[in-house]
Design a protein around this motif. Structure first.
Motif, PDB file in Angstrom:
ATOM      1  N   GLY A   1       0.791  -1.230   0.000  1.00  0.00           N
ATOM      2  CA  GLY A   1       0.000   0.000   0.000  1.00  0.00           C
ATOM      3  C   GLY A   1       0.824   1.281   0.000  1.00  0.00           C
ATOM      4  N   CYS A   2       2.148   1.164  -0.127  1.00  0.00           N
ATOM      5  CA  CYS A   2       2.971   2.381  -0.078  1.00  0.00           C
ATOM      6  C   CYS A   2       3.030   3.101  -1.430  1.00  0.00           C
ATOM      7  CB  CYS A   2       4.379   2.082   0.444  1.00  0.00           C
ATOM      8  SG  CYS A   2       5.378   1.137  -0.713  1.00  0.00           S
ATOM      9  N   GLY A   3       2.410   2.519  -2.455  1.00  0.00           N
ATOM     10  CA  GLY A   3       2.313   3.248  -3.721  1.00  0.00           C
ATOM     11  C   GLY A   3       3.218   2.769  -4.837  1.00  0.00           C
ATOM     12  N   LYS A   4       3.759   1.564  -4.700  1.00  0.00           N
ATOM     13  CA  LYS A   4       4.692   1.046  -5.713  1.00  0.00           C
ATOM     14  C   LYS A   4       4.003   0.904  -7.081  1.00  0.00           C
ATOM     15  CE  LYS A   4       5.571  -2.661  -3.154  1.00  0.00           C
ATOM     16  NZ  LYS A   4       4.749  -2.413  -1.953  1.00  0.00           N
ATOM     17  N   THR A   5       2.843   0.255  -7.073  1.00  0.00           N
ATOM     18  CA  THR A   5       2.109   0.063  -8.330  1.00  0.00           C
ATOM     19  C   THR A   5       1.636   1.400  -8.896  1.00  0.00           C
ATOM     20  OG1 THR A   5       1.439  -2.173  -7.715  1.00  0.00           O
ATOM     21  CG2 THR A   5       0.076  -1.072  -9.352  1.00  0.00           C
ATOM     22  N   THR A   6       1.248   2.300  -8.015  1.00  0.00           N
ATOM     23  CA  THR A   6       0.832   3.642  -8.454  1.00  0.00           C
ATOM     24  C   THR A   6       1.966   4.315  -9.223  1.00  0.00           C
ATOM     25  OG1 THR A   6      -0.633   3.829  -6.541  1.00  0.00           O
ATOM     26  CG2 THR A   6       0.002   5.893  -7.629  1.00  0.00           C
TER      27      THR A   6
HETATM   28  P1  ADP Z   1       1.508  -1.011  -3.489  1.00  0.00           P
HETATM   29  O1  ADP Z   1       1.643  -1.411  -4.909  1.00  0.00           O
HETATM   30  O2  ADP Z   1       2.774  -0.473  -2.883  1.00  0.00           O
HETATM   31  O3  ADP Z   1       0.949  -2.092  -2.618  1.00  0.00           O
HETATM   32  P2  ADP Z   1      -0.571   0.776  -4.487  1.00  0.00           P
HETATM   33  O4  ADP Z   1       0.115   1.715  -5.400  1.00  0.00           O
HETATM   34  O5  ADP Z   1      -1.340  -0.326  -5.092  1.00  0.00           O
HETATM   35  O6  ADP Z   1       0.465   0.230  -3.415  1.00  0.00           O
HETATM   36  O7  ADP Z   1      -1.556   1.609  -3.573  1.00  0.00           O
HETATM   37  C1  ADP Z   1      -1.175   2.766  -2.837  1.00  0.00           C
HETATM   38  C2  ADP Z   1      -2.367   3.291  -2.057  1.00  0.00           C
HETATM   39  O8  ADP Z   1      -3.361   3.754  -2.959  1.00  0.00           O
HETATM   40  C3  ADP Z   1      -3.037   2.244  -1.177  1.00  0.00           C
HETATM   41  O9  ADP Z   1      -3.477   2.868   0.003  1.00  0.00           O
HETATM   42  C4  ADP Z   1      -4.218   1.796  -2.000  1.00  0.00           C
HETATM   43  O10 ADP Z   1      -5.271   1.369  -1.190  1.00  0.00           O
HETATM   44  C5  ADP Z   1      -4.581   3.049  -2.771  1.00  0.00           C
HETATM   45  N1  ADP Z   1      -5.140   2.749  -4.094  1.00  0.00           N
HETATM   46  C6  ADP Z   1      -4.519   2.061  -5.083  1.00  0.00           C
HETATM   47  N2  ADP Z   1      -5.284   1.982  -6.186  1.00  0.00           N
HETATM   48  C7  ADP Z   1      -6.437   2.643  -5.887  1.00  0.00           C
HETATM   49  C8  ADP Z   1      -7.651   2.932  -6.605  1.00  0.00           C
HETATM   50  N3  ADP Z   1      -7.822   2.526  -7.878  1.00  0.00           N
HETATM   51  N4  ADP Z   1      -8.614   3.647  -5.971  1.00  0.00           N
HETATM   52  C9  ADP Z   1      -8.461   4.070  -4.688  1.00  0.00           C
HETATM   53  N5  ADP Z   1      -7.340   3.837  -3.964  1.00  0.00           N
HETATM   54  C10 ADP Z   1      -6.342   3.138  -4.525  1.00  0.00           C
END
Ligand code: ADP
Ligand code: MG
Length: 260
Positions: free
Chosen positions: A44-49
């Motif tokens: 949840g730290c934003g890696k995929t984001t």
């Molecule tokens: P990681 O890949 O490090 O686990 P993400 O980038 O998936 O983290 O997510 C970062 C944060 O953004 C998390 O708190 C997640 O719940 C939130 N998040 C990710 N995608 C969405 C979305 N489509 N809508 C709302 N919140 C999101």
């Protein structure tokens, strides 16, 4: 030389009908040609984001991303994205799956087809072109996904936990294969992984993120002798365990901060 990726003060807020949450903030990062960088940090730290922003799949709320010095405005063939799930089409053969990127971008020629055949060969899949995904093991399917990603010849590869569904032995073999394949071709890569030992073994640099919101906490430069060894052997290099411990402890601290 212009960096392959340049992120300037990126922030992203996810807005849903119930709330707005700040996922990442203040992300500044540069990745140079041929570098292999890992992003690690708690779930949840934003890696995929961050990967989605670089891939042009997500427009950040603030800041700018440049790929080869040009602002990112959407997906391009310069950037290849490989995910944990292979997303192969079950009704297409391995060869047909591997060709899909070239097909979609109108670049399927006898030449590019030959390149895919060579890649399949290199990945030990030379005899699997006419098979269907269901006939392959998980490790083979991820190798097909890698061929498909490389087929369009992207300069930059984004790898989001590509090994996490695989057994340990297969994962170690694929780590070596990916590093070797990308180095030979001078590719640049950003890997997201929750496996710290994988990050240290494969990368030139490890970027540790903390969460709520996701920020870059610290960057670790991997010493030359560990970097230059193949991932499997990197784990036996002097200093590997100490570095692993150091990043691990730092990560424990940031996770605790995040919970409190
Ligand atoms: P990681 O890949 O490090 O686990 P993400 O980038 O998936 O983290 O997510 C970062 C944060 O953004 C998390 O708190 C997640 O719940 C939130 N998040 C990710 N995608 C969405 C979305 N489509 N809508 C709302 N919140 C999101
Ligand atoms: Mg993720």
């Amino acid at each position: 030389m212009v960096p392959v990726v340049e992120m300037k003060n990126i922030a992203h807020v996810y807005v849903t009908d119930r709330e707005a949450s700040l996922a990442v903030e203040g992300i500044d990062m540069q990745v140079r040609k041929g570098e292999f960088i890992s992003l690690v940090g708690p779930s949840g730290c934003g890696k995929t984001t961050i990967l989605s922003v670089i891939a042009g799949l997500l427009k950040p709320s603030r800041g700018e991303v440049l790929v080869h010095g040009k602002p990112v405005n959407g997906p391009t063939s310069e950037v290849g994205y490989m995910l944990q799930q292979d997303y192969l089409f079950p009704w297409r053969t391995i060869m047909e799956n591997a060709m899909i990127g070239l097909e979609l971008t109108g670049r399927l020629t006898p030449d590019s087809r030959g390149r895919i055949e060579n890649l399949l060969q290199e990945m030990g899949l030379g005899n699997s072109g006419t098979l269907y995904p269901a006939q392959l093991s998980g490790g083979m399917r991820q190798r097909v996904a890698l061929v498909r990603t490389l087929a369009t010849d992207p300069a930059l590869l984004l790898l989001d936990e590509p090994f996490s569904a695989l057994d340990y032995q297969t994962k170690l073999q694929l780590e070596d294969l990916i590093v070797q394949t990308l180095k030979e071709r001078g590719k640049t890569a950003i890997l997201v992984t929750h496996d710290l030992s994988e990050a240290v073994a494969m990368s030139d640099k490890v970027v540790l993120l903390n969460r709520n919101p996701g920020r870059i906490h610290r960057m670790f430069v991997i010493p030359d002798h560990i970097r230059q060894a193949q991932p499997f052997h990197a784990r036996n290099q002097p200093g590997f365990n100490e570095l692993f411990q150091e990043i691990w402890q730092e990560m424990q601290m940031t996770t605790r901060e995040g919970v409190d």
